[in-house]
Design a protein around this motif. Structure first.
Motif, PDB file in Angstrom:
ATOM      1  N   UNK A   1       0.856  -1.180   0.000  1.00 17.72           N
ATOM      2  CA  UNK A   1       0.000   0.000   0.000  1.00 17.72           C
ATOM      3  C   UNK A   1       0.895   1.233   0.000  1.00 17.72           C
ATOM      4  N   UNK A   2       0.685   2.110  -0.959  1.00 17.42           N
ATOM      5  CA  UNK A   2       1.511   3.304  -1.096  1.00 17.42           C
ATOM      6  C   UNK A   2       0.777   4.500  -0.505  1.00 17.42           C
ATOM      7  N   UNK A   3       1.429   5.205   0.416  1.00 16.71           N
ATOM      8  CA  UNK A   3       0.851   6.423   0.973  1.00 16.71           C
ATOM      9  C   UNK A   3       1.676   7.627   0.528  1.00 16.71           C
ATOM     10  N   UNK A   4       0.992   8.712   0.216  1.00 19.65           N
ATOM     11  CA  UNK A   4       1.655   9.955  -0.158  1.00 19.65           C
ATOM     12  C   UNK A   4       1.248  11.023   0.852  1.00 19.65           C
ATOM     13  N   UNK A   5       2.244  11.650   1.455  1.00 22.06           N
ATOM     14  CA  UNK A   5       2.025  12.714   2.438  1.00 22.06           C
ATOM     15  C   UNK A   5       2.695  13.978   1.912  1.00 22.06           C
ATOM     16  N   UNK A   6       1.961  14.847   1.227  1.00 25.09           N
ATOM     17  CA  UNK A   6       2.598  16.030   0.632  1.00 25.09           C
ATOM     18  C   UNK A   6       3.146  17.026   1.655  1.00 25.09           C
ATOM     19  N   UNK A   7       2.625  16.980   2.895  1.00 27.09           N
ATOM     20  CA  UNK A   7       3.029  17.960   3.905  1.00 27.09           C
ATOM     21  C   UNK A   7       3.349  17.239   5.220  1.00 27.09           C
ATOM     22  N   UNK A   8       4.422  16.439   5.249  1.00 31.79           N
ATOM     23  CA  UNK A   8       4.743  15.663   6.451  1.00 31.79           C
ATOM     24  C   UNK A   8       5.213  16.574   7.583  1.00 31.79           C
TER      25      UNK A   8
ATOM     26  N   UNK B   1      -2.948   5.736  -1.133  1.00 33.27           N
ATOM     27  CA  UNK B   1      -3.542   6.573  -0.100  1.00 33.27           C
ATOM     28  C   UNK B   1      -2.931   7.969  -0.191  1.00 33.27           C
ATOM     29  N   UNK B   2      -3.783   8.987  -0.279  1.00 36.48           N
ATOM     30  CA  UNK B   2      -3.358  10.384  -0.328  1.00 36.48           C
ATOM     31  C   UNK B   2      -3.943  11.061   0.903  1.00 36.48           C
ATOM     32  N   UNK B   3      -3.096  11.657   1.739  1.00 37.11           N
ATOM     33  CA  UNK B   3      -3.616  12.098   3.025  1.00 37.11           C
ATOM     34  C   UNK B   3      -2.930  13.346   3.552  1.00 37.11           C
ATOM     35  N   UNK B   4      -3.737  14.212   4.165  1.00 36.74           N
ATOM     36  CA  UNK B   4      -3.210  15.390   4.842  1.00 36.74           C
ATOM     37  C   UNK B   4      -3.421  16.665   4.059  1.00 36.74           C
ATOM     38  N   UNK B   5      -2.873  17.743   4.588  1.00 32.29           N
ATOM     39  CA  UNK B   5      -2.986  19.051   3.938  1.00 32.29           C
ATOM     40  C   UNK B   5      -2.020  19.145   2.764  1.00 32.29           C
TER      41      UNK B   5
ATOM     42  N   UNK C   1      -3.769  19.809  -6.708  1.00 29.83           N
ATOM     43  CA  UNK C   1      -2.671  18.862  -6.483  1.00 29.83           C
ATOM     44  C   UNK C   1      -3.151  17.456  -6.205  1.00 29.83           C
ATOM     45  N   UNK C   2      -4.168  17.324  -5.366  1.00 28.62           N
ATOM     46  CA  UNK C   2      -4.675  15.987  -5.080  1.00 28.62           C
ATOM     47  C   UNK C   2      -5.379  15.393  -6.296  1.00 28.62           C
ATOM     48  N   UNK C   3      -5.999  16.223  -7.098  1.00 34.28           N
ATOM     49  CA  UNK C   3      -6.593  15.723  -8.323  1.00 34.28           C
ATOM     50  C   UNK C   3      -5.544  15.115  -9.239  1.00 34.28           C
ATOM     51  N   UNK C   4      -4.369  15.754  -9.309  1.00 35.28           N
ATOM     52  CA  UNK C   4      -3.276  15.205 -10.116  1.00 35.28           C
ATOM     53  C   UNK C   4      -2.820  13.854  -9.586  1.00 35.28           C
TER      54      UNK C   4
ATOM     55  N   UNK D   1      -8.621  14.332   2.748  1.00 35.21           N
ATOM     56  CA  UNK D   1      -8.315  15.762   2.679  1.00 35.21           C
ATOM     57  C   UNK D   1      -9.612  16.511   2.939  1.00 35.21           C
ATOM     58  N   UNK D   2      -9.514  17.835   3.072  1.00 28.74           N
ATOM     59  CA  UNK D   2     -10.722  18.612   3.291  1.00 28.74           C
ATOM     60  C   UNK D   2     -10.631  19.946   2.552  1.00 28.74           C
ATOM     61  N   UNK D   3     -11.707  20.696   2.618  1.00 29.76           N
ATOM     62  CA  UNK D   3     -11.719  22.033   2.050  1.00 29.76           C
ATOM     63  C   UNK D   3     -11.523  22.059   0.543  1.00 29.76           C
ATOM     64  N   UNK D   4     -10.927  23.131   0.033  1.00 27.27           N
ATOM     65  CA  UNK D   4     -10.723  23.265  -1.412  1.00 27.27           C
ATOM     66  C   UNK D   4      -9.892  22.132  -2.010  1.00 27.27           C
ATOM     67  N   UNK D   5      -8.928  21.593  -1.250  1.00 20.96           N
ATOM     68  CA  UNK D   5      -8.097  20.504  -1.780  1.00 20.96           C
ATOM     69  C   UNK D   5      -8.947  19.275  -2.088  1.00 20.96           C
ATOM     70  N   UNK D   6      -9.926  18.986  -1.231  1.00 20.56           N
ATOM     71  CA  UNK D   6     -10.836  17.866  -1.465  1.00 20.56           C
ATOM     72  C   UNK D   6     -11.735  18.135  -2.660  1.00 20.56           C
TER      73      UNK D   6
END
Length: 310
Positions: A2-9, A132-136, A145-148, A164-169
């Motif tokens: 399972x691959x997780x991506x955390x753009x803002x660790x 898995x894409x997670x976080x701000x 960015x998350x759409x990409x 994710x939440x807000x505009x990013x979601x």
């Protein structure tokens, strides 16, 4: 894997402060620091469950060095994207009953650094079973960015979980994530609707294939085009709720990896989330409590909700 991506660790620092109250001076009973960010927490929980996971994350500066060292010490498989800025820190103050979190915004990513994160993610997708894409999103990341990243996962025909939440979601929904995982507050903020089921159906119409909503002590609600399912713990759990949602995502990713349906995924996610609240740090859970709760929980179909159709 399972691959997780955390753009803002982050480097997560947790202070144990019994009797914490604002506007007062306190003595800290215990300090713990570990690599964090939602995707890292998800990978940590998956590892404890015996599920292979790999983190992709940008790291830079002295704080990035600390994150890198802790990832290695914890044995977490990871792939790093070097950046020029200093990785952020988060501070959680836990009083044993609840927690207060202070989250830094994170370093600004340049366009080149963002493209490098996309490229590093694509490099590991052929070996992945779930993305898995997670976080701000960090400052400087594109609004979609998350759409990409969702689109990348879909190119490899993978289930994609987005937390994710807000505009990013909202910007990611047209890319059709397999599951999104907002909480009740985030659902209302995204749709203006107070009822979680109604809000979830709106987000499905906007592109999500399904919604797994965290309802706090009321457990989880799963909504897809066929209907809705609920599962809740037998009683509210006191402790540190930081990371409970990440454990929900870990259970979801593990279920998707094995093609499990909501009747299997929801009880596992609720049990794992509650067991995480009982542990003082995010990314960890109380194993006996998890096993005990998992054996006692079942998911039920929610009535009064017609299938959405195509």
């Amino acid at each position: 894997m399972i691959l997780t991506v955390t753009p803002n660790p982050a480097l997560d620092v947790t202070y144990a402060v019994p009797g914490f109250r604002p506007h007062a001076s306190h003595r800290v009973a215990e300090v713990a620091a570990q690599a964090g960010g939602k995707g890292v927490n998800v990978a940590r929980v998956l590892g404890a469950l015996g599920r292979p996971a790999r983190c992709v994350l940008p790291l830079g500066g002295p704080t990035g060095e600390s994150v890198r060292a802790e990832l290695a010490a914890a044995g977490l498989d990871h792939a790093e994207v070097p950046i020029g800025g200093d990785t952020r820190r988060t501070v959680t103050v836990s009083d044993g009953t609840d927690a207060t979190a202070l989250n830094e915004p994170g370093p600004v990513l340049t366009a080149t650094e963002w493209d490098a994160l996309l490229g590093e993610t694509a490099r590991h997708l052929p070996q992945a079973s779930v993305l898995v894409l997670a976080g701000s999103l960090p400052p400087g990341a594109p609004a979609d960015g998350y759409g990409q990243l969702v689109a990348l996962g879909r190119q490899f025909h993978l289930p994609v979980v987005l937390d994710a939440d807000g505009p990013a979601l909202l910007a990611a929904l047209p890319a059709r994530p397999t599951v999104i995982k907002p909480n009740a507050v985030e659902l209302t903020a995204a749709t203006g609707l107070p009822d979680p089921r109604d809000a979830a159906r709106v987000l499905i119409r906007r592109g999500a294939e399904s919604v797994l909503a965290s309802l706090g002590p009321d457990g989880l609600l799963a909504v897809d085009r066929q209907g809705a399912w609920r599962c809740a713990p037998p009683a509210a759990v006191a402790g540190n709720p930081t990371g409970a949602g990440d454990s929900v995502v870990a259970a979801l990713a593990a279920g998707l990896s094995g093609n499990a349906g909501w009747p299997a995924v929801l009880p596992d996610a609720v049990a794992l989330s509650a067991a995480t609240v009982l542990h003082p740090r995010a990314g960890h859970f109380d194993v006996p409590a998890y096993r005990r709760l998992r054996a006692s929980l079942t998911a039920t179909r929610v009535g009064g909700l017609a299938p959405l159709g195509l």
